[in-house]
Design a protein around this motif. Sequence first.
Motif, PDB file in Angstrom:
ATOM      1  N   GLU A 137      -6.481  -0.940  -0.165  1.00 42.58           N
ATOM      2  CA  GLU A 137      -5.363   0.003  -0.155  1.00 42.58           C
ATOM      3  C   GLU A 137      -5.536   1.067   0.925  1.00 42.58           C
ATOM      4  O   GLU A 137      -4.545   1.544   1.495  1.00 42.58           O
ATOM      5  CB  GLU A 137      -5.211   0.645  -1.530  1.00 42.58           C
ATOM      6  CG  GLU A 137      -4.652  -0.300  -2.584  1.00 42.58           C
ATOM      7  CD  GLU A 137      -3.269  -0.821  -2.233  1.00 42.58           C
ATOM      8  OE1 GLU A 137      -2.490  -0.091  -1.584  1.00 42.58           O
ATOM      9  OE2 GLU A 137      -2.964  -1.976  -2.594  1.00 42.58           O
ATOM     10  N   GLU A 141      -2.669   1.656   3.934  1.00 46.71           N
ATOM     11  CA  GLU A 141      -2.026   2.916   4.317  1.00 46.71           C
ATOM     12  C   GLU A 141      -1.862   3.025   5.826  1.00 46.71           C
ATOM     13  O   GLU A 141      -0.935   3.680   6.310  1.00 46.71           O
ATOM     14  CB  GLU A 141      -2.845   4.101   3.789  1.00 46.71           C
ATOM     15  CG  GLU A 141      -2.797   4.259   2.279  1.00 46.71           C
ATOM     16  CD  GLU A 141      -3.649   5.420   1.799  1.00 46.71           C
ATOM     17  OE1 GLU A 141      -4.199   6.144   2.663  1.00 46.71           O
ATOM     18  OE2 GLU A 141      -3.760   5.600   0.571  1.00 46.71           O
ATOM     19  N   LYS A 151       0.110  -4.648   0.194  1.00 50.52           N
ATOM     20  CA  LYS A 151      -0.116  -4.176  -1.169  1.00 50.52           C
ATOM     21  C   LYS A 151      -1.083  -5.107  -1.883  1.00 50.52           C
ATOM     22  O   LYS A 151      -1.102  -6.309  -1.611  1.00 50.52           O
ATOM     23  CB  LYS A 151       1.213  -4.125  -1.935  1.00 50.52           C
ATOM     24  CG  LYS A 151       1.130  -3.588  -3.343  1.00 50.52           C
ATOM     25  CD  LYS A 151       2.509  -3.558  -3.983  1.00 50.52           C
ATOM     26  CE  LYS A 151       2.441  -3.015  -5.409  1.00 50.52           C
ATOM     27  NZ  LYS A 151       3.793  -2.991  -6.055  1.00 50.52           N
ATOM     28  N   SER A 152      -1.866  -4.572  -2.817  1.00 46.47           N
ATOM     29  CA  SER A 152      -2.854  -5.385  -3.521  1.00 46.47           C
ATOM     30  C   SER A 152      -2.576  -5.446  -5.017  1.00 46.47           C
ATOM     31  O   SER A 152      -1.934  -4.560  -5.591  1.00 46.47           O
ATOM     32  CB  SER A 152      -4.267  -4.836  -3.295  1.00 46.47           C
ATOM     33  OG  SER A 152      -4.424  -3.580  -3.911  1.00 46.47           O
TER      34      SER A 152
END
Length: 309
Positions: A137, A141, A151-152
Amino acid sequence: MSNHKDTVDANLKLFNEELSAKYQQREAHNILPIYFIQHLLNFDLKAPRRTLDESSIILGDPDLPCNGLTIEKDLPDPKTFISEHPDTPFKPGAKILDFACGPGMVTELLAPYLKSSTKKSELIGMDINPIFLKSFEERAEKVNDENLTMKSYEYDILDDSIQDDLKKFENYFDVIVCTISYHHIYNYEEVTKKLVTFLKKSGWLFIVDFYNEDVELKNAPANAAVQHMGGLKTDKLNYVLGDYSGLKNVSSAREFRTWVWNDESFICSHMNESVLQDFKAGKLRSREDKDMVEYLVPVSLIYAVGQKE
């Protein structure tokens, strides 16, 4: 190991916060993602696979930092990539899953090839390890914008309790990649079958993992975290992707070899008999790196590929 859950628990124990930090600093773990993306982006889906002779050259100069690799020099130019590779599935507008993504070192390198001012793209990472996903994450960003979502998700995709939640990914992804994780997976047959449900029609699955010829000749013993010591077998991968999971255009072959510096644990659980014998005889080059001794070894990587009907 007795079952999938035991293997998951063993890997969570192994890849703790301390190891996660060291993992991302190790030179080998910065070299390999560049090679993975280089060969994925340049992979010709219509060409015959490389023979063992064609993939026998050991890439890189181990006397240079990161084998002499740089992102700018060794990866395609994102500005011209699509025009030079019009049939690539790695393009703006794609939805791509990096399965067993770890800290996102591979995922992040794909981001520039999905960037667009007009098309929305998604880079999704899945992993069982929340420590790795925290780093993922942080990388996300840096690359997220209005048209690119990185996204995870923390998922064990074989967990019965989350199957309803996973339905949102059915027939969703254009491409799924998984790099050097399958040899840690106890039941990769069922994992593969589940991943195939996430692919769109005509979507591609790419499995990248360690390989050596010895594993084709005998069954090496597994340990708690490394289930398939030495690597994966080509015929078994072809069967799992094809007959077992229903993919077409299936192939598995050694894609490339390269030099890496790695520790005794890696050598004992991943390398072939010839390298093991050289290690035991003290013939491998060694160096001190922070809190460990590393040895120079040639590693082979297999690429297994299949397309959804």
